[in-house]
Every structure is written in structure tokens, then in C-alpha cells.
Design a protein around this motif. Structure first.
Motif, mmCIF file in Angstrom:
data_model
loop_
_atom_site.group_PDB
_atom_site.id
_atom_site.type_symbol
_atom_site.label_atom_id
_atom_site.label_comp_id
_atom_site.label_asym_id
_atom_site.label_seq_id
_atom_site.Cartn_x
_atom_site.Cartn_y
_atom_site.Cartn_z
ATOM 1 N N LEU A 64 0.714 -1.277 -0.082
ATOM 2 C CA LEU A 64 0.101 -0.035 0.094
ATOM 3 C C LEU A 64 0.850 1.414 -0.042
ATOM 4 O O LEU A 64 2.015 1.355 0.631
ATOM 5 N N SER A 65 0.244 2.411 -0.424
ATOM 6 C CA SER A 65 0.901 3.614 -0.383
ATOM 7 C C SER A 65 -0.250 4.605 0.241
ATOM 8 O O SER A 65 -1.618 4.653 -0.272
ATOM 9 N N TYR A 66 0.172 5.668 1.112
ATOM 10 C CA TYR A 66 -1.063 6.329 1.463
ATOM 11 C C TYR A 66 -0.244 7.558 2.299
ATOM 12 O O TYR A 66 0.764 7.517 2.675
ATOM 13 N N VAL A 67 -0.960 8.680 2.666
ATOM 14 C CA VAL A 67 -0.443 9.830 3.329
ATOM 15 C C VAL A 67 -1.133 9.984 4.788
ATOM 16 O O VAL A 67 -2.247 9.686 4.832
ATOM 17 N N THR A 68 -0.358 9.824 5.550
ATOM 18 C CA THR A 68 -0.711 10.291 7.097
ATOM 19 C C THR A 68 -0.372 11.614 7.399
ATOM 20 O O THR A 68 0.549 12.121 7.023
ATOM 21 N N CYS A 69 -1.401 12.147 8.297
ATOM 22 C CA CYS A 69 -1.266 13.576 8.518
ATOM 23 C C CYS A 69 -1.503 13.702 10.097
ATOM 24 O O CYS A 69 -2.608 13.501 10.834
ATOM 25 N N SER A 70 -0.674 14.263 10.907
ATOM 26 C CA SER A 70 -0.836 14.788 12.286
ATOM 27 C C SER A 70 -0.968 16.130 12.430
ATOM 28 O O SER A 70 0.410 16.540 12.441
ATOM 29 N N GLY A 71 -1.842 16.660 12.573
ATOM 30 C CA GLY A 71 -1.876 18.080 12.582
ATOM 31 C C GLY A 71 -1.441 18.630 11.279
ATOM 32 O O GLY A 71 -2.242 18.273 10.342
ATOM 33 N N ASP A 72 -0.350 19.564 11.287
ATOM 34 C CA ASP A 72 -0.079 20.139 9.913
ATOM 35 C C ASP A 72 1.025 19.305 9.280
ATOM 36 O O ASP A 72 1.458 19.565 8.126
ATOM 37 N N VAL A 73 1.564 18.305 9.773
ATOM 38 C CA VAL A 73 2.548 17.500 9.420
ATOM 39 C C VAL A 73 2.080 16.171 8.759
ATOM 40 O O VAL A 73 1.490 15.575 9.232
ATOM 41 N N CYS A 74 2.332 16.246 7.162
ATOM 42 C CA CYS A 74 1.849 15.253 6.528
ATOM 43 C C CYS A 74 3.222 14.376 6.074
ATOM 44 O O CYS A 74 4.221 14.770 5.488
ATOM 45 N N THR A 75 2.969 12.788 5.974
ATOM 46 C CA THR A 75 4.214 12.029 5.718
ATOM 47 C C THR A 75 3.565 11.061 4.566
ATOM 48 O O THR A 75 2.410 10.510 4.749
#
Length: 245
Positions: free
Chosen positions: A75-86
């Protein structure tokens, strides 16, 4: 003098290389299955990503199935915690046991679909929010059921300021709180069933969500709502694409 050069490969390239070397699932099959899952079963792919990350405050977006081999899917996906996305570029989830034949892909992905879109028992004993809600429910149930005047009097003294405000005796106040909790969780459970039906989940999965929402209320209602939002968004996107084509 000799000059050395180093090349780096992206997660997508690494996943493609692994898929290309698989003796059971050929690259064309992997590409075709991934396209089908991403186009027609986006909520399943999202559920795979969410299941891997866990149910927490981290937001997940752009979940895609990148490749499938006999031993795992990627899989590939984007994780965001607050304003920080990875960007999570290549997350591998193993098939246990590995595939014996490419014909097993459909049945195994269906099994994964049901697994990741179902609530898990372990959350009832590991999730702090679930533990608190269940503990509070049991506590209120005990208080409304006890018929020992001494106990009621001692516990009632703790709730004196509250009972003074609402103007109800302690025992009636506890019964009211218990009834309110039961009604709220029951309504949430009905809504969860409605969302499950819209997502066309199997009956056993629907029953599981009903039970978990009755027990924990919004702790699990929020989860099925998150899955339903993804499902609804992808269905609207697919409908718009069909209208344009």
C-alpha cells in the motif's frame, strides 16, 4: 581514477521490482487487480491502510494498492498529524499463509475486505476510550441496580452538588443517566447499521458493528462514520466520472 555512482530507488520502484520477480502473481495480474481495487473498492484499500495505522487521531488520505505478490500486498498512503503530513510509500501487508495460486487473489482480498472493515474485539480491552465508556456504563448500571440504602446514601453524597442542580433524588438521577446512555447508544447503533447497509457489508459484519456501538457508543460510531465517508466520496467520484465519459 574511477568514479562510482549510486542510484536510489523509490518505494514504488522497489515494490514493482519485487512484484516482477514473483513466480506466482505476474506483473500484469498485479497491475490489473490493483487498478480494480483502487477504482472500485477504495474503501477496502482505505480500510487496509487504517487497519495498519490503527484507529487514532492520524488522518489518512490517498490510500492506494500498489502491488500484489504471493506473499504480501503493498500500500501507499499519506498520514497527517496536525499540519505535518508524511507519505507512506511502500507498506507491505503479508498474506498469511502465502498464496499458492494466482486464483486465490480474489478470495484472499475479499477476506481482507471483511477483516479490515470489521471492528476488532481487542479494541474493547486496549483502547482507552472504549475502556472508559464501558467502565462508566457498568458503573451506572450498578448504581441504578443497587438497593442498599447505606451504599446509596454514601455514594449519593458524592453527587450532592449535581443532584441539587438537576433537582432529582440520587436514585432517580442514576436511572435517568443509565436510560440516557442506553437510548443514545441504541440510536447510534441503528445509525451504524444504516451506514453498514449503505456500504453493503455482510450481515455478520453489520451485527458486529451494532454490538460494538451498543457497548462503546461514539468510540465506534466515529469509526464506521469514517469508513462510510470514504465510501460515499469514492462512489460520488465514480458516478461523476461515468457521467463525463
Amino acid at each position: 581514477n574511477t568514479m562510482s555512482t549510486s542510484t536510489t530507488t523509490t518505494p514504488d520502484e522497489q515494490a514493482a521490482a519485487v512484484a516482477a520477480s514473483d513466480p506466482i502473481v505476474s506483473p500484469p495480474v498485479s497491475v490489473r487487480v490493483c487498478k480494480h481495487m483502487n477504482d472500485d473498492h477504495a474503501v477496502s484499500v482505505y480500510g487496509m491502510a487504517r487497519d495498519h495505522e490503527g484507529w487514532n487521531n492520524i488522518k489518512i488520505s490517498n490510500a492506494k494498492l500498489k502491488s500484489i505478490t504471493s506473499t504480501h500486498y503493498t500500500l501507499s498512503y499519506v498520514t497527517c498529524s496536525g499540519d505535518v503530513c508524511t507519505m507512506q510509500g511502500a507498506v507491505s501487508i503479508p498474506f498469511d499463509p502465502p498464496l499458492k495460486d494466482a486464483k486465490e487473489i480474489k478470495s484472499r482480498l475479499i477476506a481482507e475486505h471483511h477483516r479490515v472493515l470489521s471492528p476488532h474485539f481487542k479494541t474493547l480491552i486496549t483502547d482507552p476510550v472504549c475502556i472508559v465508556i464501558i467502565g462508566l456504563s457498568v458503573f451506572l448500571g450498578i448504581l441504578r441496580s443497587y438497593q442498599y440504602p447505606e451504599l446509596n446514601t454514601s455514594v449519593a453524597s458524592l453527587f450532592g452538588p449535581i443532584t441539587d442542580v438537576v433537582g432529582l433524588p440520587f436514585d432517580l438521577y442514576m436511572r435517568f443517566c443509565w436510560a440516557l446512555l442506553v437510548v443514545a447508544h441504541s440510536l447510534e447503533a441503528c445509525y451504524a447499521v444504516y451506514l453498514c447497509k449503505k456500504m453493503k457489508l455482510r450481515h455478520r459484519t453489520v451485527a458486529s458493528w451494532w454490538i460494538f456501538v451498543v457497548l462503546t457508543g461514539y468510540a465506534h460510531t466515529s469509526r464506521i462514520m469514517e469508513l462510510a465517508r470514504v465510501d460515499s466520496k469514492e462512489k460520488k467520484k465514480s458516478l461523476n466520472e461515468k457521467k463525463l465519459s
